[in-house]
Design an enzyme around this catalytic site. Sequence first.
Site, PDB file in Angstrom:
ATOM      1  N   GLU A   1      59.616 -12.443 -21.578  1.00 39.98           N
ATOM      2  CA  GLU A   1      61.060 -12.697 -21.604  1.00 39.98           C
ATOM      3  C   GLU A   1      61.765 -12.081 -20.407  1.00 39.98           C
ATOM      4  O   GLU A   1      62.988 -11.941 -20.392  1.00 39.98           O
ATOM      5  CB  GLU A   1      61.661 -12.148 -22.899  1.00 39.98           C
ATOM      6  CG  GLU A   1      61.669 -10.648 -23.020  1.00 39.98           C
ATOM      7  CD  GLU A   1      60.390 -10.075 -23.616  1.00 39.98           C
ATOM      8  OE1 GLU A   1      60.441  -8.956 -24.146  1.00 39.98           O
ATOM      9  OE2 GLU A   1      59.334 -10.750 -23.547  1.00 39.98           O
TER      10      GLU A   1
ATOM     11  N   ASN B   1      62.238 -14.036 -31.849  1.00 42.90           N
ATOM     12  CA  ASN B   1      61.093 -14.900 -32.154  1.00 42.90           C
ATOM     13  C   ASN B   1      60.642 -14.751 -33.603  1.00 42.90           C
ATOM     14  O   ASN B   1      60.302 -15.733 -34.277  1.00 42.90           O
ATOM     15  CB  ASN B   1      59.922 -14.572 -31.222  1.00 42.90           C
ATOM     16  CG  ASN B   1      59.977 -15.348 -29.926  1.00 42.90           C
ATOM     17  OD1 ASN B   1      60.661 -16.361 -29.839  1.00 42.90           O
ATOM     18  ND2 ASN B   1      59.279 -14.880 -28.913  1.00 42.90           N
TER      19      ASN B   1
ATOM     20  N   ASP C   1      61.273 -20.403 -27.119  1.00 46.09           N
ATOM     21  CA  ASP C   1      60.997 -21.162 -25.893  1.00 46.09           C
ATOM     22  C   ASP C   1      62.243 -21.877 -25.389  1.00 46.09           C
ATOM     23  O   ASP C   1      62.473 -21.980 -24.179  1.00 46.09           O
ATOM     24  CB  ASP C   1      59.880 -22.184 -26.150  1.00 46.09           C
ATOM     25  CG  ASP C   1      58.511 -21.534 -26.243  1.00 46.09           C
ATOM     26  OD1 ASP C   1      58.398 -20.343 -25.894  1.00 46.09           O
ATOM     27  OD2 ASP C   1      57.558 -22.214 -26.658  1.00 46.09           O
TER      28      ASP C   1
ATOM     29  N   ASP D   1      66.055  -8.965 -18.439  1.00 47.14           N
ATOM     30  CA  ASP D   1      65.268  -8.954 -19.671  1.00 47.14           C
ATOM     31  C   ASP D   1      66.137  -9.449 -20.821  1.00 47.14           C
ATOM     32  O   ASP D   1      67.243  -8.934 -21.040  1.00 47.14           O
ATOM     33  CB  ASP D   1      64.768  -7.533 -19.961  1.00 47.14           C
ATOM     34  CG  ASP D   1      63.776  -7.509 -21.107  1.00 47.14           C
ATOM     35  OD1 ASP D   1      62.578  -7.715 -20.849  1.00 47.14           O
ATOM     36  OD2 ASP D   1      64.203  -7.282 -22.254  1.00 47.14           O
TER      37      ASP D   1
END
Length: 339
Positions: A256, A221, A230, A213
């Site tokens: 993620e 983000n 991304d 993770d």
Amino acid sequence: MKFAESSNQAAELLRQAVPIMVRHNIPPNPLNYALWYTYVSKRLPELNSELDKTLNAYGTCPMMVSEQLFRDHMLRDELESAQDMQANLIALMNDLNHQAGETARRTSDYSEVLQDSLEALSDTDADRLPLESIIQNLAANTEAISTETRLFQQRIDEARAEINALKAELTRTRQDARVDPLTGLFNRRVFDAELEQLLGTAEPPRLTSLMIDIDHFKAFNDRYGHLMGDKVLQYVGKLLKEHAKEPVLPVRFGGEEFAILMPGATLDEGAELAETLREKIQAIRIKLKKSGEVISSITASFGVTDYSPGEGVDDFIGRADAALYQAKSRGRNCVHLSD
């Protein structure tokens, strides 16, 4: 690959192939039917040798291995098709090059005609060409260059259509519902199917799983934007591809989160891979073009577990998730092994 058996021969080979697939918990999909049909036909000794080694190692044939063997030994026709596509593109470009050269030559000729006409019109000698002759010559050559240009434009339009068709065909052949389009990794559907197959054998092989993770990804983000997020996901996917070689299966598990399935691997081997990836991810540096800021805060947490005889798929994944949760609880950017 071409199959030349009669209906009776084909039925007999299939009767031999199916029990092998059932005995080793091999999914009855078209690819595996073709693979094991070819195996019992003994037409490809190298393929048989590879399949025997795989059965001895895992007790089954993991789907990733099946697909690789299928590509290596049975996709000759498809490879020839790809070569034909390339040959068509080369022929198309050669034709366009010839057309462009011919048009350029005609244009050059027309330029010379214009120059000659100008000289003729400027000539003050008594024996100069009649005006009518000059006009007729210009008209004929203008029509010729106009026709040539029209034909070349038509060929360009046709070429554009052909290139679009080739592009569409290439896109169609590369589409795969099992592949995550952002990272190029397989998705969870493939992970679940592979795991179910491996654990469905009479004697499941040694198996280790990693759950990964990316730390504080939502905050990343929010601060830098989803496009930058991304890019991080793509880079992590690339690292997983580089360090997880077949039959190890890296997937994008969702959001993620990533996962790696390691058939035949021990818990220590899984921990070693996890630590390698943790260090690689921690070393990621991204420079923002606008501000020049260097992002160096990208880390990931890892949970590692190995299969305990008798447990089901959900229990196995659950223990890997629990190990990942422990890694997060310990401050993230670390590797935790399941109990």
